[in-house]
Design a protein around this motif. Structure first.
Motif, PDB file in Angstrom:
ATOM      1  N   HIS A 197     -16.809 -25.138  -1.325  1.00 55.96           N
ATOM      2  CA  HIS A 197     -16.103 -24.471  -2.427  1.00 55.96           C
ATOM      3  C   HIS A 197     -16.987 -24.405  -3.678  1.00 55.96           C
ATOM      4  N   VAL A 198     -17.655 -25.511  -3.998  1.00 52.38           N
ATOM      5  CA  VAL A 198     -18.543 -25.532  -5.166  1.00 52.38           C
ATOM      6  C   VAL A 198     -19.674 -24.525  -4.989  1.00 52.38           C
ATOM      7  N   LEU A 199     -20.260 -24.483  -3.803  1.00 55.15           N
ATOM      8  CA  LEU A 199     -21.325 -23.517  -3.542  1.00 55.15           C
ATOM      9  C   LEU A 199     -20.827 -22.077  -3.660  1.00 55.15           C
ATOM     10  N   ARG A 200     -19.649 -21.822  -3.103  1.00 51.23           N
ATOM     11  CA  ARG A 200     -19.077 -20.468  -3.168  1.00 51.23           C
ATOM     12  C   ARG A 200     -18.827 -20.046  -4.612  1.00 51.23           C
ATOM     13  N   MET A 201     -18.271 -20.956  -5.410  1.00 51.46           N
ATOM     14  CA  MET A 201     -18.006 -20.629  -6.815  1.00 51.46           C
ATOM     15  C   MET A 201     -19.312 -20.441  -7.582  1.00 51.46           C
ATOM     16  N   GLY A 202     -20.334 -21.221  -7.239  1.00 45.25           N
ATOM     17  CA  GLY A 202     -21.629 -21.077  -7.890  1.00 45.25           C
ATOM     18  C   GLY A 202     -22.281 -19.745  -7.574  1.00 45.25           C
ATOM     19  N   LEU A 203     -22.189 -19.335  -6.311  1.00 41.83           N
ATOM     20  CA  LEU A 203     -22.769 -18.051  -5.928  1.00 41.83           C
ATOM     21  C   LEU A 203     -22.041 -16.875  -6.578  1.00 41.83           C
ATOM     22  N   ARG A 204     -20.751 -17.026  -6.768  1.00 40.22           N
ATOM     23  CA  ARG A 204     -19.964 -15.978  -7.444  1.00 40.22           C
ATOM     24  C   ARG A 204     -20.092 -16.041  -8.960  1.00 40.22           C
ATOM     25  N   ARG A 205     -20.638 -17.170  -9.460  1.00 35.92           N
ATOM     26  CA  ARG A 205     -20.758 -17.426 -10.898  1.00 35.92           C
ATOM     27  C   ARG A 205     -19.384 -17.374 -11.593  1.00 35.92           C
ATOM     28  N   GLN A 206     -18.413 -18.008 -10.957  1.00 38.24           N
ATOM     29  CA  GLN A 206     -17.053 -18.062 -11.496  1.00 38.24           C
ATOM     30  C   GLN A 206     -16.653 -19.517 -11.732  1.00 38.24           C
ATOM     31  N   HIS A 207     -16.361 -19.869 -12.952  1.00 40.24           N
ATOM     32  CA  HIS A 207     -15.813 -21.189 -13.301  1.00 40.24           C
ATOM     33  C   HIS A 207     -16.657 -22.336 -12.736  1.00 40.24           C
ATOM     34  N   VAL A 208     -17.956 -22.212 -12.795  1.00 42.09           N
ATOM     35  CA  VAL A 208     -18.841 -23.212 -12.195  1.00 42.09           C
ATOM     36  C   VAL A 208     -18.677 -24.568 -12.878  1.00 42.09           C
ATOM     37  N   GLY A 209     -18.748 -24.592 -14.203  1.00 39.89           N
ATOM     38  CA  GLY A 209     -18.631 -25.852 -14.935  1.00 39.89           C
ATOM     39  C   GLY A 209     -17.302 -26.535 -14.695  1.00 39.89           C
ATOM     40  N   LEU A 210     -16.223 -25.771 -14.743  1.00 39.14           N
ATOM     41  CA  LEU A 210     -14.892 -26.331 -14.516  1.00 39.14           C
ATOM     42  C   LEU A 210     -14.762 -26.877 -13.097  1.00 39.14           C
ATOM     43  N   THR A 211     -15.266 -26.132 -12.128  1.00 37.10           N
ATOM     44  CA  THR A 211     -15.200 -26.569 -10.735  1.00 37.10           C
ATOM     45  C   THR A 211     -15.953 -27.868 -10.532  1.00 37.10           C
ATOM     46  N   VAL A 212     -17.157 -27.940 -11.089  1.00 38.19           N
ATOM     47  CA  VAL A 212     -17.969 -29.146 -10.932  1.00 38.19           C
ATOM     48  C   VAL A 212     -17.307 -30.337 -11.623  1.00 38.19           C
ATOM     49  N   MET A 213     -16.794 -30.148 -12.821  1.00 38.90           N
ATOM     50  CA  MET A 213     -16.156 -31.249 -13.543  1.00 38.90           C
ATOM     51  C   MET A 213     -14.920 -31.767 -12.812  1.00 38.90           C
ATOM     52  N   ILE A 214     -14.122 -30.876 -12.262  1.00 37.01           N
ATOM     53  CA  ILE A 214     -12.931 -31.301 -11.515  1.00 37.01           C
ATOM     54  C   ILE A 214     -13.344 -32.068 -10.258  1.00 37.01           C
ATOM     55  N   CYS A 215     -14.365 -31.590  -9.573  1.00 37.27           N
ATOM     56  CA  CYS A 215     -14.835 -32.282  -8.370  1.00 37.27           C
ATOM     57  C   CYS A 215     -15.391 -33.664  -8.700  1.00 37.27           C
ATOM     58  N   ILE A 216     -16.134 -33.771  -9.795  1.00 40.58           N
ATOM     59  CA  ILE A 216     -16.670 -35.067 -10.204  1.00 40.58           C
ATOM     60  C   ILE A 216     -15.530 -36.029 -10.541  1.00 40.58           C
ATOM     61  N   ALA A 217     -14.533 -35.547 -11.280  1.00 37.82           N
ATOM     62  CA  ALA A 217     -13.393 -36.395 -11.648  1.00 37.82           C
ATOM     63  C   ALA A 217     -12.641 -36.866 -10.402  1.00 37.82           C
ATOM     64  N   CYS A 218     -12.443 -35.971  -9.449  1.00 32.58           N
ATOM     65  CA  CYS A 218     -11.743 -36.343  -8.213  1.00 32.58           C
ATOM     66  C   CYS A 218     -12.548 -37.366  -7.420  1.00 32.58           C
TER      67      CYS A 218
END
Length: 64
Positions: free
Chosen positions: A25-46
């Protein structure tokens, strides 16, 4: 105490490096350049919450 923390962090890093659904999911969002920072921060928190819960659970089980 420090050795247990380092071993746990090493094991967690090994599990995180494996391509799972979260990493895909993180890779997909990064490739799309959509909400990358938010996605990474949520994953780190989880990850932090799950690691802490696992450590607390094992610590509680060992102390029982």
């Amino acid at each position: 105490m420090l050795t247990f923390i380092l071993k746990g962090m090493g094991m967690s890093a090994g599990l995180i490096m494996a391509i799972g659904s979260q990493n895909a999911h993180v890779l997909r969002m990064g490739l799309r350049r959509q909400h990358v920072g938010l996605t990474v921060m949520i994953c780190i928190a989880c990850e932090i919450l799950l690691i802490l819960a696992g450590v607390a659970g094992i610590g509680g089980m060992i102390n029982s």
